[in-house]
Design an enzyme around this catalytic site. Structure first.
Site, PDB file in Angstrom:
ATOM      1  N   GLU A 190       8.753   0.624  -3.292  1.00 22.01           N
ATOM      2  CA  GLU A 190       7.976  -0.614  -3.365  1.00 22.01           C
ATOM      3  C   GLU A 190       8.794  -1.729  -4.002  1.00 22.01           C
ATOM      4  OE1 GLU A 190       4.501   0.564  -5.556  1.00 22.01           O
ATOM      5  OE2 GLU A 190       3.503   1.356  -3.773  1.00 22.01           O
ATOM      6  N   HIS A 214       0.847  -1.190   0.000  1.00 18.61           N
ATOM      7  CA  HIS A 214       0.000   0.000   0.000  1.00 18.61           C
ATOM      8  C   HIS A 214       0.885   1.245   0.000  1.00 18.61           C
ATOM      9  CE1 HIS A 214      -3.558   2.373   0.703  1.00 18.61           C
ATOM     10  NE2 HIS A 214      -2.899   3.020   1.646  1.00 18.61           N
TER      11      HIS A 214
END
Length: 142
Positions: free
Chosen positions: A103, A38
Site C-alpha cells: 500500500e 482496499h
C-alpha cells in the site's frame, strides 16, 4: 465535510483507513476526486476481513487496490493493484503486514499520477497516459 473541503479548494480526497461508508450524495459530489485503498485484489473480497478470507479460500495471490470511490462499496474504477504471492506459512498478521507495505508503494504512486495528469478522470472514463484505462496498473512483488 463537503463544505469544508470546498472551502479549502481541495482537488483530491485520499482516504486510508477511513472505515466509514460515505453518503451517496457526498460521494457523487466528489466523483473522480476521491480515492481509497482496499486490502484485496478488487473486485475480490470487498468489505472487511480480507486477509482471513484469502487464507480461508486458499488463494495464491493477494494484495491491495487503489480505486476511485463510488456509492457502491469498493466498486469504483481500480487504478492500481499491488500483487503478492500467498505463502503456506502466511497468517492473517503476516499477510496484513506484507499487503500494508505494498500500500505504501502503490498509493503514493497513484496520487502522483493523478497530480501529474498521467491518470485523468473524464466524463468518458479514466485515462492512463492519454488512453482509456482497461485494467489497473499492476505492481507485483513475488
Amino acid at each position: 465535510m463537503h463544505q469544508q473541503l470546498s472551502d479549502w479548494d481541495v482537488d483530491l480526497v485520499v482516504l486510508a483507513g477511513f472505515m466509514r461508508i460515505l453518503s451517496e450524495k457526498f460521494v457523487k459530489a466528489w466523483e473522480g476526486k476521491m480515492l481509497n485503498i482496499h486490502p484485496s485484489l478488487l473486485p475480490y473480497y470487498k468489505g472487511m476481513h480480507t486477509h482471513q478470507r484469502v487464507l480461508n479460500t486458499g488463494d495464491v495471490l493477494h494484495g491491495c487496490t487503489v480505486h476511485y470511490v463510488t456509492a457502491e462499496l469498493d466498486a469504483g474504477q481500480a487504478l492500481a493493484q499491488g500483487v503478492l504471492k500467498v505463502s503456506h506459512h502466511d497468517t492473517v498478521e503476516s499477510l496484513a503486514t506484507r499487503v500494508h507495505s505494498l500500500e505504501h508503494v502503490i498509493y503514493p504512486q497513484v496520487v502522483e499520477w493523478i497530480c501529474s495528469g498521467t491518470i485523468q478522470h473524464t466524463k468518458d472514463g479514466v485515462l492512463y497516459r492519454n488512453e482509456k484505462m482497461q485494467a489497473p496498473v499492476q505492481f507485483c512483488k513475488f
